[in-house]
Design an enzyme around this catalytic site. Structure first.
Site, PDB file in Angstrom:
ATOM      1  N   GLU A 295       0.677  -1.118   0.168  1.00  0.00           N
ATOM      2  CA  GLU A 295      -0.072  -0.109  -0.057  1.00  0.00           C
ATOM      3  C   GLU A 295       0.887   1.436   0.058  1.00  0.00           C
ATOM      4  OE1 GLU A 295      -4.195  -1.063   2.128  1.00  0.00           O
ATOM      5  OE2 GLU A 295      -3.228   0.525   3.183  1.00  0.00           O
ATOM      6  N   HIS A 324       8.679 -26.741   0.027  1.00  0.00           N
ATOM      7  CA  HIS A 324       8.135 -27.538  -0.740  1.00  0.00           C
ATOM      8  C   HIS A 324       7.061 -27.023  -1.454  1.00  0.00           C
ATOM      9  CE1 HIS A 324      10.432 -30.845   1.479  1.00  0.00           C
ATOM     10  NE2 HIS A 324      10.654 -29.789   2.506  1.00  0.00           N
ATOM     11  N   LYS A 438     -13.164   1.468  -1.618  1.00  0.00           N
ATOM     12  CA  LYS A 438     -14.227   1.834  -0.635  1.00  0.00           C
ATOM     13  C   LYS A 438     -15.386   2.587  -1.112  1.00  0.00           C
ATOM     14  CE  LYS A 438     -10.975   2.038   3.456  1.00  0.00           C
ATOM     15  NZ  LYS A 438     -10.759   2.630   4.835  1.00  0.00           N
TER      16      LYS A 438
HETATM   17  O1  PA5 Z   1      -3.288   1.774   5.872  1.00  0.00           O
HETATM   18  C1  PA5 Z   1      -4.477   2.121   5.730  1.00  0.00           C
HETATM   19  O2  PA5 Z   1      -4.749   3.190   6.006  1.00  0.00           O
HETATM   20  C2  PA5 Z   1      -5.488   1.215   5.327  1.00  0.00           C
HETATM   21  O3  PA5 Z   1      -5.133   0.057   5.052  1.00  0.00           O
HETATM   22  C3  PA5 Z   1      -6.455   1.011   6.584  1.00  0.00           C
HETATM   23  O4  PA5 Z   1      -5.765   0.445   7.580  1.00  0.00           O
HETATM   24  C4  PA5 Z   1      -7.730   0.031   6.026  1.00  0.00           C
HETATM   25  O5  PA5 Z   1      -8.454   0.588   5.096  1.00  0.00           O
HETATM   26  C5  PA5 Z   1      -8.823   0.197   7.474  1.00  0.00           C
HETATM   27  O6  PA5 Z   1      -9.313   1.562   7.684  1.00  0.00           O
HETATM   28  P1  PA5 Z   1      -9.776   2.101   8.983  1.00  0.00           P
HETATM   29  O7  PA5 Z   1      -8.792   1.931  10.106  1.00  0.00           O
HETATM   30  O8  PA5 Z   1     -10.049   3.402   8.727  1.00  0.00           O
HETATM   31  O9  PA5 Z   1     -10.865   1.258   8.933  1.00  0.00           O
END
Ligand code: PA5
Length: 470
Positions: A295, A324, A438
């Site tokens: 990410e 394996h 989202k």
């Molecule tokens: O790194 C990030 O910001 C995202 O992966 C969030 O952790 C994930 O989308 C969950 O978001 P939230 O904590 O707002 O529910």
């Protein structure tokens, strides 16, 4: 740096011999390739942006909150049989990783008196079968739920919250505050509104700490403390790594150096990063890391707006299990990846291999050894096989797995990721691709304010029957 201290004895080291031309031959990196990277600019960037990277202060600025977490955790441990985290992505992967690393490997299966705390479940999906399965094995009246969402609006987590609050209200009546804890932003989002309405104990994700960089704040610390993990030691390990990673010499910095290796390898076309822990305790660290790396660095544009389509695909591989299943590909397949071994010098227990079948030497050669020796030999052998076939690899070595070294490791990976972002000249802290998904979900389910997005989805090319096999 002092020697002979506890910190020094627990220091994580990086062995990158098998990345370099001297060991690997022509397929290895040269020192010139590493020094040609914009190292000086990246070091400067990290220094200048430290104030914006609020997660960097988490090992240092949470004394008060740690006390509060410990008090709440003590109460939860005494009152409940189950502790259920509701969250996803950065709000779930850290708690899973730290629990697996630092609790008994069969924690939930231990009898209560040996566990000395509630069973932990981290629910990070909206698969209806999974939610129903959870409800089959817990009694909600004996369960404390911790709903975690930084944004306070993630559909997956909100759906779980709606299910759980409905169940709790049915079981407990008006007041469900005894069984539900919220972790979210202090002001933004919907969870804070719900937390206030339900009068919930609430912990806050500090301002400026993004989801995937939030394990060392209440997001991860509460679940860890509930399971009896020493969260002060976790933070102490992270603080130590903060000291080590302030070294401006990239070749002495345990986070900058692997970032530089990865970026140099990417320039050679190594678009895959395999993280291969040789310990079951660390296998979910690889999942947590996968989110962090993917990410943060998977970006369409750089800081100047140029299209770069950057990133390196993280792959989780478990030693020795995946020797394996995947290692054939890693030793004989394309030169498109870097394998990082995550090794442990001393395991927390020993398993001797007893004598037996002495008349079958191909079996009995194992007798008298330990599984500890076997796993170490297999890792060394795999490192060797990759080196011999000219495939890039390096090792991150942990003296042992404990709260201090896991704190070090998490912080190391976070700094490594941020530094790689600087080297690639991109923003490692946003996630526009995730937001797109989202928003499309909101539109499909009719969330107010997303009519325009729904129209955009409706206008997308329709699927053609000719491309569906029946
Ligand atoms: O790194 C990030 O910001 C995202 O992966 C969030 O952790 C994930 O989308 C969950 O978001 P939230 O904590 O707002 O529910």
């Amino acid at each position: 740096m002092e020697t002979g201290t506890f910190e020094e004895s627990m220091r994580i080291t990086i062995d990158y011999n098998n990345m370099m031309q001297e060991t690997l031959g022509a397929r290895g990196l040269t020192k010139a390739e590493l020094t040609a990277l914009p190292l000086r600019e990246a070091v400067k960037g990290m220094k200048e942006k430290r104030g914006q990277m609020k997660w960097r202060e988490l090992p240092h600025n949470q004394d008060a909150i740690v006390g509060e977490i410990e008090a709440v955790a003590k109460d939860v441990r005494a009152r409940f049989e189950n502790f259920v985290v509701l969250g996803i992505g950065g709000s779930a992967l850290g708690p899973i990783a730290v629990q697996q690393a630092l609790s008994h490997l069969r924690y939930n299966d231990l009898p209560r008196e040996k566990r000395n705390g509630p069973r932990l479940f981290v629910e990070d999906n909206v698969d209806p079968e999974r939610m129903n399965a959870l409800l089959d094995v817990i009694d909600v009246e004996k369960t404390c739920f911790n709903v975690i969402t930084k944004s306070g609006s993630t559909s997956e987590t909100m759906s779980q919250l709606l299910i759980v609050t409905d169940l709790l209200h049915r079981a407990l009546g008006e007041d469900i505050s005894t069984h539900l804890i919220a972790t979210t932003d202090r002001e933004k989002g919907n969870l804070i509104k719900i937390a206030k309405r339900e009068n919930l104990q609430t912990f806050y994700v500090p301002d400026g700490v993004g989801g995937r960089f939030s394990e060392l704040c209440p997001v991860g610390l509460l679940a860890a403390a509930v399971c009896g993990i020493d969260i002060r030691m976790l933070l102490r390990g992270a603080a130590y790594m903060d000291r080590l990673t302030q070294n401006e010499n990239v070749f002495e910095n345990p986070a900058y150096l692997p970032a530089a290796l990865q970026v140099a390898a990417m320039k050679r076309g190594a678009n895959i990063h395999v993280l291969m822990p040789y310990a079951d305790s660390l296998k979910y660290i690889a999942d947590w890391y996968a989110q962090l790396w993917a990410e943060s660095l998977g970006k369409r544009t750089d800081n100047a707006g140029n299209e770069i389509y950057a990133g390196q695909t993280p792959v989780k591989s478990l030693g020795v299990t995946d020797q394996h299943s995947q290692v054939q590909l890693y030793t004989e397949g394309p030169f498109d990846k870097v394998v990082t071994f995550l090794s442990v010098d001393r395991y927390r227990s020993t398993m001797p291999i007893p004598n037996g079948y002495l008349d079958i030497p191909d079996v009995s050669f194992l007798s008298g050894h330990t599984q500890n020796e076997l796993i170490a030999a297999e890792e060394a052998a795999t490192e060797y096989a990759l080196m011999k076939s000219g495939h890039l690899s390096y090792a991150i070595r942990m003296p042992e797995v404990n709260a201090f070294t896991v704190g070090e490791l998490l912080y190391l990976f976070e700094v490594m990721t941020a530094f790689a972002g600087e080297l690639l000249f991109l923003n490692a802290f946003d996630q526009p691709g995730v937001e797109e998904g989202k928003n499309a979900t909101y539109a499909l389910l009719g969330k107010p304010g997303f009519a325009e997005k729904k129209a955009e989805l409706d206008a997308a090319p329709k699927k053609r029957a000719e491309y569906v096999v029946r």
